[in-house]
Scaffold this motif. Structure first.
Motif, PDB file in Angstrom:
ATOM      1  N   GLY A   1       0.815  -1.215   0.000  1.00 14.77           N
ATOM      2  CA  GLY A   1       0.000   0.000   0.000  1.00 14.77           C
ATOM      3  C   GLY A   1       0.845   1.260   0.000  1.00 14.77           C
ATOM      4  O   GLY A   1       0.525   2.238  -0.687  1.00 14.77           O
ATOM      5  N   ALA A   2       1.924   1.247   0.759  1.00 15.31           N
ATOM      6  CA  ALA A   2       2.811   2.416   0.791  1.00 15.31           C
ATOM      7  C   ALA A   2       3.493   2.619  -0.561  1.00 15.31           C
ATOM      8  O   ALA A   2       3.604   3.750  -1.038  1.00 15.31           O
ATOM      9  CB  ALA A   2       3.858   2.235   1.886  1.00 15.31           C
ATOM     10  N   LEU A   3       3.922   1.527  -1.190  1.00 12.81           N
ATOM     11  CA  LEU A   3       4.538   1.648  -2.513  1.00 12.81           C
ATOM     12  C   LEU A   3       3.535   2.140  -3.554  1.00 12.81           C
ATOM     13  O   LEU A   3       3.879   2.940  -4.427  1.00 12.81           O
ATOM     14  CB  LEU A   3       5.133   0.305  -2.944  1.00 12.81           C
ATOM     15  N   ASP A   4       2.303   1.689  -3.453  1.00  7.61           N
ATOM     16  CA  ASP A   4       1.254   2.152  -4.357  1.00  7.61           C
ATOM     17  C   ASP A   4       1.018   3.647  -4.176  1.00  7.61           C
ATOM     18  O   ASP A   4       0.910   4.391  -5.155  1.00  7.61           O
ATOM     19  CB  ASP A   4      -0.036   1.371  -4.113  1.00  7.61           C
ATOM     20  N   ALA A   5       0.949   4.095  -2.941  1.00 12.42           N
ATOM     21  CA  ALA A   5       0.746   5.520  -2.672  1.00 12.42           C
ATOM     22  C   ALA A   5       1.941   6.337  -3.160  1.00 12.42           C
ATOM     23  O   ALA A   5       1.769   7.422  -3.732  1.00 12.42           O
ATOM     24  CB  ALA A   5       0.525   5.744  -1.181  1.00 12.42           C
ATOM     25  N   TYR A   6       3.140   5.809  -2.972  1.00 11.34           N
ATOM     26  CA  TYR A   6       4.339   6.508  -3.438  1.00 11.34           C
ATOM     27  C   TYR A   6       4.357   6.602  -4.963  1.00 11.34           C
ATOM     28  O   TYR A   6       4.650   7.662  -5.524  1.00 11.34           O
ATOM     29  CB  TYR A   6       5.586   5.796  -2.930  1.00 11.34           C
ATOM     30  N   ALA A   7       4.033   5.508  -5.630  1.00 11.78           N
ATOM     31  CA  ALA A   7       4.009   5.520  -7.098  1.00 11.78           C
ATOM     32  C   ALA A   7       2.950   6.483  -7.611  1.00 11.78           C
ATOM     33  O   ALA A   7       3.180   7.216  -8.578  1.00 11.78           O
ATOM     34  CB  ALA A   7       3.751   4.115  -7.629  1.00 11.78           C
ATOM     35  N   THR A   8       1.795   6.506  -6.964  1.00 12.29           N
ATOM     36  CA  THR A   8       0.732   7.415  -7.383  1.00 12.29           C
ATOM     37  C   THR A   8       1.154   8.861  -7.194  1.00 12.29           C
ATOM     38  O   THR A   8       0.911   9.706  -8.056  1.00 12.29           O
ATOM     39  CB  THR A   8      -0.554   7.134  -6.587  1.00 12.29           C
ATOM     40  N   SER A   9       1.806   9.165  -6.095  1.00 14.65           N
ATOM     41  CA  SER A   9       2.234  10.549  -5.862  1.00 14.65           C
ATOM     42  C   SER A   9       3.382  10.938  -6.797  1.00 14.65           C
ATOM     43  O   SER A   9       3.492  12.083  -7.208  1.00 14.65           O
ATOM     44  CB  SER A   9       2.665  10.745  -4.411  1.00 14.65           C
ATOM     45  N   PHE A  10       4.222   9.972  -7.151  1.00 14.95           N
ATOM     46  CA  PHE A  10       5.351  10.263  -8.027  1.00 14.95           C
ATOM     47  C   PHE A  10       4.899  10.446  -9.475  1.00 14.95           C
ATOM     48  O   PHE A  10       5.286  11.395 -10.146  1.00 14.95           O
ATOM     49  CB  PHE A  10       6.377   9.132  -7.930  1.00 14.95           C
ATOM     50  N   VAL A  11       4.064   9.535  -9.961  1.00 13.96           N
ATOM     51  CA  VAL A  11       3.637   9.557 -11.352  1.00 13.96           C
ATOM     52  C   VAL A  11       2.474  10.514 -11.550  1.00 13.96           C
ATOM     53  O   VAL A  11       2.372  11.173 -12.569  1.00 13.96           O
ATOM     54  CB  VAL A  11       3.253   8.134 -11.814  1.00 13.96           C
ATOM     55  N   GLY A  12       1.598  10.575 -10.577  1.00 15.39           N
ATOM     56  CA  GLY A  12       0.396  11.393 -10.703  1.00 15.39           C
ATOM     57  C   GLY A  12      -0.792  10.506 -11.009  1.00 15.39           C
ATOM     58  O   GLY A  12      -0.684   9.547 -11.778  1.00 15.39           O
ATOM     59  N   LEU A  13      -1.910  10.811 -10.422  1.00 15.19           N
ATOM     60  CA  LEU A  13      -3.088   9.968 -10.567  1.00 15.19           C
ATOM     61  C   LEU A  13      -3.607   9.916 -11.998  1.00 15.19           C
ATOM     62  O   LEU A  13      -3.914   8.823 -12.494  1.00 15.19           O
ATOM     63  CB  LEU A  13      -4.189  10.439  -9.605  1.00 15.19           C
ATOM     64  N   PRO A  14      -3.728  11.042 -12.720  1.00 14.63           N
ATOM     65  CA  PRO A  14      -4.234  10.941 -14.098  1.00 14.63           C
ATOM     66  C   PRO A  14      -3.342  10.075 -14.994  1.00 14.63           C
ATOM     67  O   PRO A  14      -3.832   9.260 -15.771  1.00 14.63           O
ATOM     68  CB  PRO A  14      -4.263  12.386 -14.588  1.00 14.63           C
ATOM     69  N   ARG A  15      -2.032  10.242 -14.856  1.00 10.74           N
ATOM     70  CA  ARG A  15      -1.111   9.454 -15.673  1.00 10.74           C
ATOM     71  C   ARG A  15      -1.189   7.978 -15.315  1.00 10.74           C
ATOM     72  O   ARG A  15      -1.174   7.104 -16.181  1.00 10.74           O
ATOM     73  CB  ARG A  15       0.312   9.981 -15.472  1.00 10.74           C
ATOM     74  N   LEU A  16      -1.272   7.684 -14.029  1.00  7.86           N
ATOM     75  CA  LEU A  16      -1.371   6.308 -13.576  1.00  7.86           C
ATOM     76  C   LEU A  16      -2.675   5.682 -14.059  1.00  7.86           C
ATOM     77  O   LEU A  16      -2.697   4.534 -14.512  1.00  7.86           O
ATOM     78  CB  LEU A  16      -1.270   6.239 -12.050  1.00  7.86           C
TER      79      LEU A  16
END
Length: 73
Positions: free
Chosen positions: A38-53
């Motif tokens: 869950g933490a890695l998912d949140a980190y990836a979402t914050s790094f990439v951005g929700l629309p791009r993800l």
């Protein structure tokens, strides 16, 4: 009556404790894995951005759908 010996009771108790500790350790490990994922998912979402993800996930689903149609699955 036929009573179990003290050694038999000790071995059974030790086996039950070992199983209980193993289950507790596996449960703890499972919780840690889920929290880290869950933490890695949140980190990836914050790094990439929700629309791009969201776009990447949608595109991946489209590719899987197209491949399934081509392979007639």
């Amino acid at each position: 009556m036929n009573q179990p010996s003290d050694l038999t009771v000790l071995i059974r108790t030790a086996a039950m404790l070992a199983v209980a500790y193993l289950l507790a350790a596996l449960t703890l490990l499972g919780h840690v894995i889920v929290l880290v994922a869950g933490a890695l998912d949140a980190y990836a979402t914050s790094f990439v951005g929700l629309p791009r993800l969201a776009y990447l996930v949608h595109r991946f689903a489209d590719v899987v759908r197209e491949t399934a149609r081509e392979e007639e699955l």
